[in-house]
Design a protein around this motif. Sequence first.
Motif, PDB file in Angstrom:
ATOM      1  N   UNK A  13      67.165 -39.957 -13.783  1.00 25.77           N
ATOM      2  CA  UNK A  13      65.946 -40.499 -14.379  1.00 25.77           C
ATOM      3  C   UNK A  13      65.919 -42.031 -14.384  1.00 25.77           C
ATOM      4  N   UNK A  14      67.036 -42.650 -14.667  1.00 29.71           N
ATOM      5  CA  UNK A  14      67.050 -44.102 -14.867  1.00 29.71           C
ATOM      6  C   UNK A  14      66.640 -44.918 -13.644  1.00 29.71           C
ATOM      7  N   UNK A  15      67.093 -44.571 -12.437  1.00 26.18           N
ATOM      8  CA  UNK A  15      66.691 -45.376 -11.272  1.00 26.18           C
ATOM      9  C   UNK A  15      65.412 -44.893 -10.604  1.00 26.18           C
ATOM     10  N   UNK A  16      64.674 -43.987 -11.242  1.00 27.07           N
ATOM     11  CA  UNK A  16      63.479 -43.423 -10.629  1.00 27.07           C
ATOM     12  C   UNK A  16      62.441 -44.499 -10.296  1.00 27.07           C
ATOM     13  N   UNK A  17      61.771 -44.310  -9.186  1.00 30.95           N
ATOM     14  CA  UNK A  17      60.717 -45.219  -8.737  1.00 30.95           C
ATOM     15  C   UNK A  17      59.377 -44.597  -9.105  1.00 30.95           C
ATOM     16  N   UNK A  18      58.702 -45.207 -10.061  1.00 30.57           N
ATOM     17  CA  UNK A  18      57.488 -44.621 -10.609  1.00 30.57           C
ATOM     18  C   UNK A  18      56.230 -45.188  -9.972  1.00 30.57           C
ATOM     19  N   UNK A  19      55.185 -44.350  -9.971  1.00 33.34           N
ATOM     20  CA  UNK A  19      53.877 -44.779  -9.511  1.00 33.34           C
ATOM     21  C   UNK A  19      53.093 -45.385 -10.658  1.00 33.34           C
ATOM     22  N   UNK A  20      51.833 -45.708 -10.449  1.00 33.24           N
ATOM     23  CA  UNK A  20      51.009 -46.301 -11.513  1.00 33.24           C
ATOM     24  C   UNK A  20      50.821 -45.331 -12.667  1.00 33.24           C
ATOM     25  N   UNK A  21      50.856 -45.850 -13.880  1.00 36.18           N
ATOM     26  CA  UNK A  21      50.677 -45.013 -15.057  1.00 36.18           C
ATOM     27  C   UNK A  21      49.227 -44.922 -15.485  1.00 36.18           C
ATOM     28  N   UNK A  23      57.196 -32.734  -5.834  1.00 37.51           N
ATOM     29  CA  UNK A  23      58.309 -31.941  -5.303  1.00 37.51           C
ATOM     30  C   UNK A  23      59.104 -32.724  -4.268  1.00 37.51           C
ATOM     31  N   UNK A  24      58.455 -33.655  -3.583  1.00 30.82           N
ATOM     32  CA  UNK A  24      59.143 -34.416  -2.538  1.00 30.82           C
ATOM     33  C   UNK A  24      60.299 -35.236  -3.090  1.00 30.82           C
ATOM     34  N   UNK A  25      60.242 -35.614  -4.368  1.00 30.77           N
ATOM     35  CA  UNK A  25      61.355 -36.381  -4.930  1.00 30.77           C
ATOM     36  C   UNK A  25      62.606 -35.529  -5.038  1.00 30.77           C
ATOM     37  N   UNK A  26      62.433 -34.242  -5.311  1.00 30.18           N
ATOM     38  CA  UNK A  26      63.584 -33.349  -5.397  1.00 30.18           C
ATOM     39  C   UNK A  26      64.128 -33.028  -4.011  1.00 30.18           C
ATOM     40  N   UNK A  27      63.245 -32.925  -3.050  1.00 30.45           N
ATOM     41  CA  UNK A  27      63.681 -32.689  -1.673  1.00 30.45           C
ATOM     42  C   UNK A  27      64.452 -33.904  -1.163  1.00 30.45           C
ATOM     43  N   UNK A  28      63.973 -35.075  -1.510  1.00 28.21           N
ATOM     44  CA  UNK A  28      64.600 -36.318  -1.046  1.00 28.21           C
ATOM     45  C   UNK A  28      65.960 -36.533  -1.702  1.00 28.21           C
ATOM     46  N   UNK A  29      66.111 -36.079  -2.934  1.00 28.48           N
ATOM     47  CA  UNK A  29      67.355 -36.304  -3.690  1.00 28.48           C
ATOM     48  C   UNK A  29      68.140 -35.023  -3.910  1.00 28.48           C
ATOM     49  N   UNK A  30      67.899 -34.011  -3.082  1.00 30.12           N
ATOM     50  CA  UNK A  30      68.487 -32.683  -3.290  1.00 30.12           C
ATOM     51  C   UNK A  30      70.008 -32.715  -3.383  1.00 30.12           C
ATOM     52  N   UNK A  31      70.671 -33.432  -2.478  1.00 37.09           N
ATOM     53  CA  UNK A  31      72.137 -33.451  -2.473  1.00 37.09           C
ATOM     54  C   UNK A  31      72.681 -34.090  -3.747  1.00 37.09           C
ATOM     55  N   UNK A  34      55.491 -40.631   1.114  1.00 37.02           N
ATOM     56  CA  UNK A  34      55.558 -41.801   1.991  1.00 37.02           C
ATOM     57  C   UNK A  34      56.159 -43.012   1.289  1.00 37.02           C
ATOM     58  N   UNK A  35      55.801 -43.195   0.017  1.00 38.56           N
ATOM     59  CA  UNK A  35      56.280 -44.354  -0.734  1.00 38.56           C
ATOM     60  C   UNK A  35      57.537 -44.068  -1.549  1.00 38.56           C
ATOM     61  N   UNK A  36      58.098 -42.865  -1.390  1.00 37.22           N
ATOM     62  CA  UNK A  36      59.316 -42.457  -2.110  1.00 37.22           C
ATOM     63  C   UNK A  36      59.160 -42.599  -3.616  1.00 37.22           C
ATOM     64  N   UNK A  83      45.080 -40.462  -9.606  1.00 41.62           N
ATOM     65  CA  UNK A  83      45.978 -39.313  -9.504  1.00 41.62           C
ATOM     66  C   UNK A  83      46.058 -38.817  -8.068  1.00 41.62           C
ATOM     67  N   UNK A  84      44.893 -38.707  -7.420  1.00 36.12           N
ATOM     68  CA  UNK A  84      44.860 -38.231  -6.041  1.00 36.12           C
ATOM     69  C   UNK A  84      45.639 -39.165  -5.115  1.00 36.12           C
ATOM     70  N   UNK A  85      45.456 -40.459  -5.292  1.00 37.47           N
ATOM     71  CA  UNK A  85      46.151 -41.442  -4.452  1.00 37.47           C
ATOM     72  C   UNK A  85      47.655 -41.374  -4.653  1.00 37.47           C
ATOM     73  N   UNK A  86      48.091 -41.180  -5.897  1.00 41.99           N
ATOM     74  CA  UNK A  86      49.528 -41.090  -6.146  1.00 41.99           C
ATOM     75  C   UNK A  86      50.139 -39.930  -5.376  1.00 41.99           C
ATOM     76  N   UNK A  87      49.555 -38.747  -5.495  1.00 41.94           N
ATOM     77  CA  UNK A  87      50.131 -37.580  -4.827  1.00 41.94           C
ATOM     78  C   UNK A  87      49.951 -37.639  -3.313  1.00 41.94           C
ATOM     79  N   UNK A  88      48.889 -38.278  -2.845  1.00 43.85           N
ATOM     80  CA  UNK A  88      48.666 -38.398  -1.408  1.00 43.85           C
ATOM     81  C   UNK A  88      49.753 -39.243  -0.749  1.00 43.85           C
TER      82      UNK A  88
END
Length: 206
Positions: free
Chosen positions: A15-23, A142-150, A51-53, A42-47
């Motif tokens: 959680x601590x190093x997570x890269x967050x989108x606009x709130x 879900x892409x964040x979990x795929x990217x950090x799965x290992x 790509x932006x990790x 919201x749509x732009x964030x998920x779109x």
Amino acid sequence: MSFEEITQKTYCPFAKPSKMGPGITMSTDDVENELTRHRDVIAEFFRTAAERSRDGMIITFEDPALGVTLDALTDLTRRFYTTLTRMFSSVYIPEDPRPDERWYAMIEGELFFLVSFAPCYPETSPRHTYGDRRTYFLLQPASTFERNAKFIDRQRAGIQRAFAAVGKPYDARLANLENDAFKAVMPIDPLGHHIPWWAPEASAAR
């Protein structure tokens, strides 16, 4: 207290190093109208999340009443998802969800998970807000979990032990269910009891 400060107090190293989108901030209890006004954000964030990790976006509910009790949080969760179904055709609420069936909400082709932090949770809960009266919804693509799965797989058992060691255990069985509907509202006690937020009578029955 802010969500960033709450994150720094967590025992989850992911959680601590997570890269967050606009709130997004909801200033009133008119969740339906306020959330609808933020559709494009919201749509732009998920779109662009993959790509932006990006690891998540935070929706802040400033009205203390929305998360002051578990019943209130259950009602807020149902209102939130119901509003999303009106905003995005890809979001639906299962009528009779089963724990072994896969279900996750999806926006702009990205599946996402909802994790809530609210003042109703005691100090013994991983969802505790440390005196902050606001409620926070963390939307995780879900892409964040795929990217950090290992990394997640290596740390999973250690994370569970770390929370348990400080008196903040969570139900790993519930957390690992395929159906995200059963995880959207974390129970307080007993941990193994899921909360059917999708049923209109869920709050009234508690």
